[in-house]
Design a protein around this motif. Structure first.
Motif, PDB file in Angstrom:
ATOM      1  N   THR A   7     -56.368   0.186  41.003  1.00 28.44           N
ATOM      2  CA  THR A   7     -56.181   1.335  40.110  1.00 28.44           C
ATOM      3  C   THR A   7     -57.018   2.555  40.495  1.00 28.44           C
ATOM      4  N   THR A   8     -58.118   2.365  41.205  1.00 30.45           N
ATOM      5  CA  THR A   8     -58.947   3.500  41.617  1.00 30.45           C
ATOM      6  C   THR A   8     -58.509   4.113  42.948  1.00 30.45           C
ATOM      7  N   SER A   9     -57.495   3.537  43.583  1.00 25.76           N
ATOM      8  CA  SER A   9     -57.061   4.010  44.900  1.00 25.76           C
ATOM      9  C   SER A   9     -56.292   5.321  44.801  1.00 25.76           C
ATOM     10  N   ILE A  10     -56.310   6.046  45.901  1.00 21.15           N
ATOM     11  CA  ILE A  10     -55.565   7.295  46.045  1.00 21.15           C
ATOM     12  C   ILE A  10     -54.712   7.199  47.309  1.00 21.15           C
ATOM     13  N   TYR A  11     -53.432   7.487  47.170  1.00 16.02           N
ATOM     14  CA  TYR A  11     -52.526   7.571  48.320  1.00 16.02           C
ATOM     15  C   TYR A  11     -51.837   8.935  48.280  1.00 16.02           C
ATOM     16  N   GLU A  12     -51.841   9.605  49.395  1.00 15.53           N
ATOM     17  CA  GLU A  12     -51.236  10.941  49.491  1.00 15.53           C
ATOM     18  C   GLU A  12     -51.704  11.844  48.349  1.00 15.53           C
ATOM     19  N   GLY A  13     -52.974  11.710  47.998  1.00 16.17           N
ATOM     20  CA  GLY A  13     -53.581  12.562  46.984  1.00 16.17           C
ATOM     21  C   GLY A  13     -53.281  12.168  45.553  1.00 16.17           C
ATOM     22  N   LYS A  14     -52.551  11.054  45.326  1.00 16.71           N
ATOM     23  CA  LYS A  14     -52.154  10.664  43.978  1.00 16.71           C
ATOM     24  C   LYS A  14     -52.816   9.342  43.588  1.00 16.71           C
ATOM     25  N   ASN A  15     -53.586   9.370  42.497  1.00 16.90           N
ATOM     26  CA  ASN A  15     -54.314   8.197  42.030  1.00 16.90           C
ATOM     27  C   ASN A  15     -53.381   7.171  41.384  1.00 16.90           C
ATOM     28  N   VAL A  16     -53.638   5.899  41.646  1.00 15.86           N
ATOM     29  CA  VAL A  16     -52.803   4.810  41.153  1.00 15.86           C
ATOM     30  C   VAL A  16     -52.837   4.718  39.626  1.00 15.86           C
ATOM     31  N   GLU A  17     -54.020   4.765  39.024  1.00 16.86           N
ATOM     32  CA  GLU A  17     -54.139   4.626  37.575  1.00 16.86           C
ATOM     33  C   GLU A  17     -53.379   5.732  36.849  1.00 16.86           C
ATOM     34  N   LYS A  18     -53.529   6.966  37.327  1.00 19.34           N
ATOM     35  CA  LYS A  18     -52.847   8.080  36.673  1.00 19.34           C
ATOM     36  C   LYS A  18     -51.340   7.971  36.844  1.00 19.34           C
ATOM     37  N   MET A  19     -50.888   7.528  38.028  1.00 16.69           N
ATOM     38  CA  MET A  19     -49.450   7.341  38.223  1.00 16.69           C
ATOM     39  C   MET A  19     -48.913   6.309  37.249  1.00 16.69           C
ATOM     40  N   ARG A  20     -49.619   5.178  37.083  1.00 20.67           N
ATOM     41  CA  ARG A  20     -49.130   4.127  36.189  1.00 20.67           C
ATOM     42  C   ARG A  20     -49.126   4.596  34.733  1.00 20.67           C
ATOM     43  N   ASN A  21     -50.114   5.386  34.361  1.00 23.74           N
ATOM     44  CA  ASN A  21     -50.104   5.955  33.006  1.00 23.74           C
ATOM     45  C   ASN A  21     -48.880   6.842  32.800  1.00 23.74           C
ATOM     46  N   ARG A  22     -48.615   7.712  33.783  1.00 20.96           N
ATOM     47  CA  ARG A  22     -47.434   8.581  33.683  1.00 20.96           C
ATOM     48  C   ARG A  22     -46.152   7.752  33.620  1.00 20.96           C
ATOM     49  N   ASN A  23     -46.107   6.727  34.453  1.00 17.00           N
ATOM     50  CA  ASN A  23     -44.920   5.882  34.518  1.00 17.00           C
ATOM     51  C   ASN A  23     -44.650   5.208  33.170  1.00 17.00           C
ATOM     52  N   GLY A  24     -45.702   4.667  32.558  1.00 16.73           N
ATOM     53  CA  GLY A  24     -45.548   4.039  31.247  1.00 16.73           C
ATOM     54  C   GLY A  24     -45.117   5.036  30.189  1.00 16.73           C
ATOM     55  N   GLY A  25     -45.664   6.253  30.266  1.00 20.29           N
ATOM     56  CA  GLY A  25     -45.287   7.281  29.305  1.00 20.29           C
ATOM     57  C   GLY A  25     -43.819   7.646  29.411  1.00 20.29           C
ATOM     58  N   ILE A  26     -43.299   7.712  30.645  1.00 23.35           N
ATOM     59  CA  ILE A  26     -41.880   8.017  30.838  1.00 23.35           C
ATOM     60  C   ILE A  26     -41.014   6.904  30.261  1.00 23.35           C
ATOM     61  N   MET A  27     -41.421   5.640  30.438  1.00 24.30           N
ATOM     62  CA  MET A  27     -40.669   4.534  29.850  1.00 24.30           C
ATOM     63  C   MET A  27     -40.635   4.631  28.332  1.00 24.30           C
ATOM     64  N   ALA A  28     -41.759   5.003  27.735  1.00 26.62           N
ATOM     65  CA  ALA A  28     -41.819   5.127  26.272  1.00 26.62           C
ATOM     66  C   ALA A  28     -40.883   6.230  25.781  1.00 26.62           C
ATOM     67  N   LYS A  29     -40.814   7.340  26.511  1.00 27.32           N
ATOM     68  CA  LYS A  29     -39.906   8.420  26.131  1.00 27.32           C
ATOM     69  C   LYS A  29     -38.467   7.955  26.176  1.00 27.32           C
ATOM     70  N   ARG A  30     -38.119   7.181  27.185  1.00 29.92           N
ATOM     71  CA  ARG A  30     -36.760   6.646  27.297  1.00 29.92           C
ATOM     72  C   ARG A  30     -36.438   5.714  26.126  1.00 29.92           C
ATOM     73  N   ASP A  31     -37.423   4.941  25.708  1.00 29.98           N
ATOM     74  CA  ASP A  31     -37.212   3.963  24.635  1.00 29.98           C
ATOM     75  C   ASP A  31     -37.065   4.621  23.268  1.00 29.98           C
ATOM     76  N   GLY A  32     -37.822   5.686  23.042  1.00 28.15           N
ATOM     77  CA  GLY A  32     -37.853   6.258  21.698  1.00 28.15           C
ATOM     78  C   GLY A  32     -38.603   5.324  20.751  1.00 28.15           C
ATOM     79  N   HIS A  33     -38.276   5.379  19.466  1.00 26.95           N
ATOM     80  CA  HIS A  33     -38.993   4.556  18.485  1.00 26.95           C
ATOM     81  C   HIS A  33     -38.673   3.081  18.670  1.00 26.95           C
ATOM     82  N   MET A  34     -39.709   2.247  18.715  1.00 27.92           N
ATOM     83  CA  MET A  34     -39.562   0.789  18.785  1.00 27.92           C
ATOM     84  C   MET A  34     -40.243   0.172  17.573  1.00 27.92           C
ATOM     85  N   ASP A  35     -39.567  -0.749  16.924  1.00 30.37           N
ATOM     86  CA  ASP A  35     -40.120  -1.438  15.761  1.00 30.37           C
ATOM     87  C   ASP A  35     -41.014  -2.581  16.235  1.00 30.37           C
TER      88      ASP A  35
END
Length: 490
Positions: free
Chosen positions: A243-271
């Motif tokens: 998670t602390t690694s950087i490839y091509e200037g992009k940090n792994v942890e921040k990418m995964r956070n963004r990725n999870g956020g995009i999934m949540a937007k796609r899902d909308g409200h979940m009970d």
């Protein structure tokens, strides 16, 4: 996969090699090795790390190693580093990658007068020894490395340590990373950017695709310029990378956070009551999902690391499944009567995640909605062996597609290795339809995986959303395992 590390400096570097190599342990589970250049030549040691971590195998040998230059490796396959005596002089070498045209290259070398190779178990030839043979075809080390880069089909990143310099070379398409670090009296090269931070080095730069550098304690010099085409593995951000690694200037942890956020937007409200991540590689994706959805993050399963380290993962799939379960300890007070969104980094064979969900249900969870942080994996990797798949038929997607296409009556839960005949039954056109998230075939495949896995719901991250979350030019990212696109060749 595997990871490599090298140092050249004016002071003794043994502890640098020890800790720098150890920081790559998440990339491999089979063997670890160190090699140090001493006054009387190379001092090399290789150990099996399947049943205990790298550190415990090498601590007793550190007093016998002394030198200011050295290399180390964590390997998921062959023993390394290796030492070589050739027309170019003595050198040590370590590699990471995959060679798909191995038999052809071996035969060519033998036909050209390369007399023999050391034979390992099953008459296999060590990939790193083969690369050394390709390097030794040419008059000097740099020309030899270029020769190996051009002839290997697959991927090849390497470090070569000679008696007067260290050479670091990244795969010609940049499929695997190689990063340089700087200290006041020398340099290091590493697969992972974080591997040298705690031993006093600062980030210098990432090598470009195919770039070769010559390193001495006083100088860092590019001796072969980077190539234009980049095709770095996207799975580095989604799963492989720490998670602390950087490839091509992009940090792994921040990418995964963004990725999870995009999934949540796609899902909308979940009970649901909680969002949870499958430890450890699903956690950062799940945190991004929780932050975006405003659903609390919880840990219903805790990984027990004191006696179940990452490195203890045997080659046998049945044993791996059992150990994956043994590592996870339930928190009953969080699980009972609750509904979860459970995020994992990927779904490969489907067995471990299915067992994890069953485990949660047996311990009182009311509902489990599974989210994969990457798209369905449709092709076994041709470049990094990330899934250890012997055959495409080991992938849950391929087995489900065969049923949906009427080629099999039911999904084989225990595929027995390679079956090239079955692989060829599914045309590229058919697989393309199932890989497209906007087709009815894709929806049917996902629903079938959900059904046989006993998930309450299942969604995979879309490929376009995954690439957006990485944040670099999409043309530079390898997506072969998801859509079969290998990238433009030179």
């Amino acid at each position: 996969m595997g990871g490599i590390f090298g140092v050249t400096r004016k002071k003794d570097c043994v502890m640098d090699i020890f800790f720098g190599t150890d920081y790559h342990s998440h990339l491999g589970t089979k063997r670890g090795g160190m090699c140090v250049l001493q006054e009387d030549g190379f001092n090399r040691s290789i150990h099996d790390i399947e049943n205990s971590p790298f550190r415990s195998k090498f601590e007793e040998e550190l007093d016998d190693m002394k030198g200011s230059s050295g290399i180390g490796a964590i390997s998921d396959s062959d023993p390394q580093p290796l030492t070589v005596y050739s027309s170019q002089g003595n050198y040590a070498i370590t590699t990471v990658g995959r060679i798909n045209n191995k038999e052809e290259l071996v035969q060519c070398l033998i036909n050209e007068g390369h007399g023999q190779f050391m034979s390992m178990s099953g008459n296999k030839i060590n990939n790193t020894e083969l690369v050394a043979g390709l390097i030794s075809q040419k008059a000097d080390i740099v020309e030899g490395i270029r020769n190996a880069q051009d002839k290997v089909e697959g991927s090849l990143t390497l470090i070569v340590l000679t008696e007067d310099a260290m050479y670091a070379a990244r795969d010609k398409y940049g499929r695997t990373p190689l990063i340089l670090g700087k200290i006041e009296d020398g340099y290091c090269a590493a697969s992972e950017s974080f591997a040298f931070i705690n031993i006093g080095y600062t980030f210098l730069r990432e090598l470009g695709p195919g770039e070769i550098v010559r390193l001495t304690p006083d100088k860092e010099e590019t001796v072969s310029e980077p190539r234009e085409k980049m095709c770095i593995c996207t799975f580095l951000w989604s799963y492989f990378g720490y998670t602390t690694s950087i490839y091509e200037g992009k940090n792994v942890e921040k990418m995964r956070n963004r990725n999870g956020g995009i999934m949540a937007k796609r899902d909308g409200h979940m009970d649901v009551d909680y969002v949870a991540g499958v430890p450890d590689s699903g956690v950062a994706h799940a945190l991004g999902y929780a932050n975006e959805s405003n659903v609390p993050y919880a840990r219903p399963l805790i990984k027990y690391t004191p006696t179940w380290p990452r490195s203890f993962m045997p080659q046998n799939q049945k044993a791996r499944n059992l150990i994956a379960k043994m590592k996870l300890v339930p928190v009953f007070q969080i699980i009972k009567g609750k509904k979860f969104v459970l995020v994992d980094d990927s779904i490969v064979r489907g067995t471990q995640l299915s067992e994890t969900v069953t485990y949660l249900t047996e311990n009182g969870a009311e509902k489990i909605h599974v989210r994969s942080a990457c798209p369905p994996i449709m092709f076994g990797c041709k470049y990094l062996n990330f899934s250890r798949s012997i055959s495409d038929m080991e992938l849950i997607t391929r087995r489900v597609i065969r049923v949906l296409e009427g080629l099999d009556e039911e999904v084989d839960s225990n595929p027995a290795g390679s079956d090239e005949m079955k692989d060829s039954d599914l045309s590229g056109e058919v697989l393309e339809r199932y890989a497209d998230p906007d087709t009815p075939e894709y929806a049917a495949m996902v629903e079938k995986i959900r059904e046989i896995s006993n998930f309450d719901s299942l969604k995979f991250q879309r490929l376009d959303d995954l690439l957006d979350s990485v944040g670099i030019d999409k043309c530079k990212l390898c997506t072969y395992c998801w859509n079969g696109v290998e990238g433009e060749k030179e």
